[in-house]
Design a protein around this motif. Structure first.
Motif, short mmCIF file in Angstrom:
data_model
loop_
_atom_site.label_atom_id
_atom_site.label_comp_id
_atom_site.label_asym_id
_atom_site.label_seq_id
_atom_site.Cartn_x
_atom_site.Cartn_y
_atom_site.Cartn_z
N GLN A 181 0.84 -1.19 0.00
CA GLN A 181 0.00 0.00 0.00
C GLN A 181 0.88 1.25 0.00
N PHE A 182 0.52 2.21 -0.83
CA PHE A 182 1.27 3.46 -0.93
C PHE A 182 0.41 4.62 -0.45
N LEU A 183 1.08 5.69 -0.05
CA LEU A 183 0.35 6.88 0.37
C LEU A 183 -0.38 7.50 -0.81
N SER A 184 -1.59 7.95 -0.57
CA SER A 184 -2.38 8.55 -1.63
C SER A 184 -2.00 10.01 -1.82
N THR A 185 -2.33 10.54 -2.99
CA THR A 185 -2.07 11.93 -3.32
C THR A 185 -3.38 12.58 -3.77
N PRO A 186 -3.73 13.75 -3.24
CA PRO A 186 -4.98 14.40 -3.66
C PRO A 186 -4.99 14.63 -5.17
N SER A 187 -6.15 14.45 -5.77
CA SER A 187 -6.27 14.61 -7.22
C SER A 187 -5.88 16.02 -7.66
N THR A 188 -6.10 16.99 -6.79
CA THR A 188 -5.78 18.37 -7.15
C THR A 188 -4.28 18.58 -7.37
N HIS B 138 17.37 21.40 -12.39
CA HIS B 138 18.04 21.82 -13.61
C HIS B 138 18.46 20.63 -14.47
N GLY B 139 18.58 19.42 -13.87
CA GLY B 139 19.04 18.26 -14.63
C GLY B 139 17.95 17.45 -15.29
N GLY B 140 16.73 17.58 -14.79
CA GLY B 140 15.64 16.78 -15.34
C GLY B 140 14.55 16.56 -14.31
N GLN B 141 13.84 15.46 -14.45
CA GLN B 141 12.69 15.20 -13.60
C GLN B 141 12.95 14.01 -12.69
N LEU B 142 12.22 13.98 -11.58
CA LEU B 142 12.24 12.83 -10.69
C LEU B 142 10.81 12.47 -10.33
N PHE B 143 10.60 11.18 -10.15
CA PHE B 143 9.28 10.65 -9.82
C PHE B 143 9.43 9.82 -8.55
N GLN B 144 8.52 9.98 -7.60
CA GLN B 144 8.66 9.27 -6.33
C GLN B 144 7.31 8.98 -5.70
N ILE B 145 7.31 7.95 -4.88
CA ILE B 145 6.11 7.56 -4.14
C ILE B 145 6.56 6.92 -2.84
N PHE B 146 5.71 7.01 -1.82
CA PHE B 146 6.07 6.55 -0.49
C PHE B 146 5.11 5.45 -0.06
N ALA B 147 5.66 4.33 0.37
CA ALA B 147 4.83 3.23 0.83
C ALA B 147 4.21 3.58 2.18
N ARG B 148 3.01 3.11 2.38
CA ARG B 148 2.34 3.31 3.66
C ARG B 148 3.10 2.56 4.74
N SER B 149 3.38 3.21 5.84
CA SER B 149 4.13 2.55 6.91
C SER B 149 3.31 1.43 7.53
N THR B 150 3.95 0.27 7.68
CA THR B 150 3.31 -0.84 8.39
C THR B 150 3.89 -0.98 9.80
N HIS B 151 4.74 -0.05 10.16
CA HIS B 151 5.38 -0.05 11.47
C HIS B 151 4.36 0.34 12.53
N PRO B 152 4.25 -0.40 13.63
CA PRO B 152 3.25 -0.06 14.66
C PRO B 152 3.39 1.38 15.16
N ARG B 153 4.62 1.90 15.17
CA ARG B 153 4.83 3.26 15.66
C ARG B 153 4.81 4.30 14.53
N ARG B 154 4.66 3.84 13.30
CA ARG B 154 4.70 4.72 12.12
C ARG B 154 6.03 5.47 12.04
N THR B 155 7.11 4.82 12.43
CA THR B 155 8.41 5.49 12.44
C THR B 155 9.36 4.97 11.36
N PHE B 156 8.87 4.18 10.42
CA PHE B 156 9.73 3.73 9.34
C PHE B 156 8.88 3.40 8.12
#
Length: 328
Positions: free
Chosen positions: A239-246, A276-294
């Motif tokens: 599961q990955f973090l969602s991004t608002p459609s806006t 200045h060099g180009g583009q980057l694309f990234q996404i963050f997985a939803r944390s499954t850590h009980p403390r949400r610290t990783f």
């Protein structure tokens, strides 16, 4: 003697077998071809993909140092192994500049809180292309308020790194300061973050509290095809973090076009920015850590060498949404 790369990550966890299974199932990691270590009282499993290598360790008894580490911090990065042309010289340099040596024979020094740094020889084992992921792009580290400048100086003096980027980020009433330091080789990058405690407490403050001190907040993995990597990982249950459609509505105006179609980015919740060099694309997985610290990040660089300014703020906001949802 210079630091060239991160040869492996030593990850302490409550259950090495389950953690290895999760890495294999979600992201396609494979057992490392090298023989696992045999250490009394520990269960170690090595997994790898591309040049990314993990040593996953859990303990058999509650009084074992690994178990005590996990009890204090939860599952997380305990050691970053830095591949050096001359590990002994690197250790001596670090010590001359104030680093605390934890294990001289093992090349281990104190790093960020209880996350240590280990100087090791370069690993010349040929790396096969990963199924989804290729390499460790960067490591994000949170430090307590007031420690960012000293941490940057430590990385510069003791490790020979250079500060390449910095930014103060405000999100509503919360704020944080960040600096990016990098090895001369360009293959080891630490993103260092501290909270601004003059503002309302936010997720970096909570990380410091829940993790009990400084430590690694996330690891970013590079890929040559983020759309395929994310689509495949999602199909496998990641599961990955969602991004608002806006967020996607203004991309054309902000960037003037993207290398990956906006429709694909919107479908997959992938963020995009450019330098200045180009583009980057990234996404963050939803944390499954009980403390949400990783948590984990997937990133594809198409020429970009730094970090998306807008995306750092977008990440902060996305993590806030996850925490809000989890607390309901």
């Amino acid at each position: 003697m210079s630091i060239q790369t991160i040869t492996h990550v030593e990850y302490h966890c409550a259950d090495a077998a389950q953690t290895a299974a999760d890495f294999r199932a979600g992201f396609g990691f494979l057992p490392d071809a090298r023989q696992p270590d045999r250490v009394a009282g520990e269960h170690r499993i090595h997994v790898q993909q591309g040049t990314i290598r993990f040593r996953l360790t859990s303990a058999d008894a509650a009084d074992h140092p690994v178990a005590r580490w996990v009890d204090r911090h939860g599952d997380g990065v305990a050691v970053l192994a830095l591949g050096c042309t001359d590990p002994q010289a690197a250790l001596e340099r670090a010590e001359r500049h104030g680093a605390v040596v934890l294990d001289r024979a093992g090349g281990l020094i104190a790093g960020f809180g209880d996350t240590a740094l280990r100087f090791v020889p370069l690993d010349h084992t040929p790396a096969e292309p990963g199924e989804l992921l290729d390499a460790l792009d960067h490591v994000a580290v949170c430090v307590p308020a007031g420690q960012l400048a000293d941490t940057v100086r430590f990385c510069e003096a003791a490790l020979g790194f250079q500060r390449i980027f910095g930014e103060y980020i405000e999100v509503g009433q919360q704020a944080m300061d960040s600096s990016v330091v990098q090895s001369a080789s360009g293959d080891v990058t630490f993103t260092l973050i501290e909270p601004d405690t003059s503002r309302r407490a936010g997720q970096i403050d909570r990380f410091i509290a829940d993790h009990d001190g400084a430590g690694v907040q996330h690891l970013a993995f590079s890929t040559g095809d983020i759309a395929t990597a994310v689509r495949t990982a999602k199909a496998r249950g990641v599961q990955f973090l969602s991004t608002p459609s806006t967020y996607y509505d203004g991309l054309a105006e902000r960037l003037g076009g993207t290398a990956i179609p906006v429709g694909t980015l919107r479908e997959l919740d992938v963020l995009v920015d450019q330098d200045h060099g180009g583009q980057l694309f990234q996404i963050f997985a939803r944390s499954t850590h009980p403390r949400r610290t990783f948590f984990l990040e997937v990133i594809e660089r198409q020429g970009a060498g730094t970090f998306g300014t807008a995306n750092i703020k977008a990440l902060y906001e996305a993590v806030e949404r996850q925490r809000a949802t989890a607390s309901v």
